[in-house]
Design a protein around this motif. Structure first.
Motif, PDB file in Angstrom:
ATOM      1  N   THR A 189      39.060  22.493  34.386  1.00 14.72           N
ATOM      2  CA  THR A 189      38.780  23.104  35.690  1.00 14.72           C
ATOM      3  C   THR A 189      39.995  22.979  36.608  1.00 14.72           C
ATOM      4  O   THR A 189      40.393  23.948  37.279  1.00 14.72           O
ATOM      5  N   MET A 190      40.609  21.802  36.638  1.00 16.13           N
ATOM      6  CA  MET A 190      41.788  21.579  37.469  1.00 16.13           C
ATOM      7  C   MET A 190      42.964  22.444  37.003  1.00 16.13           C
ATOM      8  O   MET A 190      43.712  23.000  37.820  1.00 16.13           O
ATOM      9  N   ALA A 191      43.128  22.559  35.695  1.00 17.36           N
ATOM     10  CA  ALA A 191      44.224  23.359  35.147  1.00 17.36           C
ATOM     11  C   ALA A 191      44.016  24.844  35.424  1.00 17.36           C
ATOM     12  O   ALA A 191      44.980  25.570  35.724  1.00 17.36           O
ATOM     13  N   GLU A 192      42.792  25.296  35.338  1.00 15.68           N
ATOM     14  CA  GLU A 192      42.504  26.704  35.636  1.00 15.68           C
ATOM     15  C   GLU A 192      42.760  27.008  37.113  1.00 15.68           C
ATOM     16  O   GLU A 192      43.222  28.102  37.461  1.00 15.68           O
ATOM     17  N   ASP A 193      42.471  26.056  37.967  1.00 15.17           N
ATOM     18  CA  ASP A 193      42.761  26.224  39.389  1.00 15.17           C
ATOM     19  C   ASP A 193      44.270  26.334  39.617  1.00 15.17           C
ATOM     20  O   ASP A 193      44.727  27.134  40.439  1.00 15.17           O
ATOM     21  N   GLU A 194      45.059  25.530  38.873  1.00 17.30           N
ATOM     22  CA  GLU A 194      46.517  25.609  38.974  1.00 17.30           C
ATOM     23  C   GLU A 194      47.026  26.960  38.493  1.00 17.30           C
ATOM     24  O   GLU A 194      47.918  27.559  39.111  1.00 17.30           O
ATOM     25  N   GLN A 195      46.438  27.467  37.411  1.00 18.60           N
ATOM     26  CA  GLN A 195      46.842  28.778  36.906  1.00 18.60           C
ATOM     27  C   GLN A 195      46.582  29.873  37.945  1.00 18.60           C
ATOM     28  O   GLN A 195      47.354  30.825  38.065  1.00 18.60           O
ATOM     29  N   LYS A 196      45.525  29.712  38.693  1.00 21.99           N
ATOM     30  CA  LYS A 196      45.130  30.714  39.694  1.00 21.99           C
ATOM     31  C   LYS A 196      45.919  30.583  40.992  1.00 21.99           C
ATOM     32  O   LYS A 196      46.364  31.588  41.559  1.00 21.99           O
ATOM     33  N   ASN A 197      46.112  29.358  41.464  1.00 19.47           N
ATOM     34  CA  ASN A 197      46.668  29.148  42.801  1.00 19.47           C
ATOM     35  C   ASN A 197      48.084  28.576  42.826  1.00 19.47           C
ATOM     36  O   ASN A 197      48.719  28.570  43.873  1.00 19.47           O
ATOM     37  N   GLY A 198      48.573  28.056  41.691  1.00 24.23           N
ATOM     38  CA  GLY A 198      49.910  27.485  41.658  1.00 24.23           C
ATOM     39  C   GLY A 198      50.987  28.551  41.736  1.00 24.23           C
ATOM     40  O   GLY A 198      50.735  29.743  41.538  1.00 24.23           O
ATOM     41  N   ARG A 199      52.206  28.093  42.020  1.00 20.51           N
ATOM     42  CA  ARG A 199      53.335  29.015  42.144  1.00 20.51           C
ATOM     43  C   ARG A 199      54.446  28.701  41.155  1.00 20.51           C
ATOM     44  O   ARG A 199      55.148  29.592  40.695  1.00 20.51           O
ATOM     45  N   ASN A 200      54.609  27.414  40.819  1.00 20.44           N
ATOM     46  CA  ASN A 200      55.706  27.022  39.951  1.00 20.44           C
ATOM     47  C   ASN A 200      55.411  27.393  38.497  1.00 20.44           C
ATOM     48  O   ASN A 200      54.367  27.016  37.952  1.00 20.44           O
ATOM     49  N   SER A 201      56.327  28.095  37.865  1.00 25.14           N
ATOM     50  CA  SER A 201      56.096  28.597  36.505  1.00 25.14           C
ATOM     51  C   SER A 201      55.973  27.469  35.483  1.00 25.14           C
ATOM     52  O   SER A 201      55.177  27.555  34.544  1.00 25.14           O
TER      53      SER A 201
END
Length: 228
Positions: A189-201
């Motif tokens: 769940t946390m990783a999917e949130d990063e995929q959605k909202n993160g910016r760093n590739s």
């Protein structure tokens, strides 16, 4: 016809000698001056090279490029999340009896320990603290098993960990599988949130790896539960 004058000839030769000496000296000064200028050029070039070598480059940053708060929070949250997974896996030694559980424990340790070091290096490069508690005072990890309020979903409580420590054999295998499924689902769940909202590739790539790896491990853990 000009009369031969030895004295005059001697004076002329001395003047020619003086002129020749001055000319030679001028050429020598020019030559030396050229050498000095070259030396100065080399010196400034060396200084420029030294300055360039001390300037940070993208290669010095383990997660180059722009980043945002979501990237920072992902690393700060996932580090203790992974650390608890390693703590749970460490309890398998002398307690687990199922060969598949033991093999899965090794996989978890091999994957998550390097990821912890990687995420710590990101935070250092970004100038951010390793602990989210330093950014969000009052937040407690693992206080409620599924602590959605703090974003630390899937974390086991201390009570859960005490139960796992007390278990052995098949009881441990079953309890470990059940807890690790919940733990992994929280990480996903946390990783999917990063995929959605993160910016760093770089951070988003690791998040994708977490989703892929831990989703596969959840399937294995569920099969173990169905079998034992």
């Amino acid at each position: 016809m000009t009369a031969h004058n030895p004295a005059l000839n001697r004076r002329l030769r001395r003047r020619l000698a003086i002129v020749s000496t001055v000319a030679a000296g001028g050429l020598l000064l020019v030559a030396c001056g050229g050498d000095d200028m070259e030396g100065m050029d080399h010196g400034s070039g060396s200084s420029a090279s030294a300055a360039a070598s001390s300037t940070p480059t993208a290669g010095d940053n383990p997660a180059p490029g722009a980043f945002n708060d979501a990237d920072v929070m992902f690393a700060q949250m996932m580090i203790p999340h992974h650390e608890q997974a390693l703590e749970m896996s460490g309890l398998a030694d002398g307690r687990a009896s199922d060969t598949e559980v033991k093999a899965l424990v090794e996989d978890i340790e091999k994957a998550q320990d390097p990821e912890i070091r990687t995420m710590k290096s990101w935070l250092k490069a970004w100038g951010k603290p390793e602990s989210a508690e330093e950014s969000m005072p009052g937040m407690h990890h693992g206080s409620g098993g599924m602590d959605h309020g703090s974003g630390m979903s899937g974390m086991m409580s201390e009570t859960d960990m005490k139960k796992l420590r007390a278990a052995k054999g098949t009881e441990f295998d079953r309890m470990f599988a059940e807890m690790m499924i919940g733990h992994h689902e929280g990480a996903i769940t946390m990783a999917e949130d990063e995929q959605k909202n993160g910016r760093n590739s770089t951070a988003k790539k690791l998040a994708a790896d977490v989703v892929k790896t831990q989703s596969a491990e959840v399937e294995k853990l569920q099969k173990i539960l169905d079998r034992i």
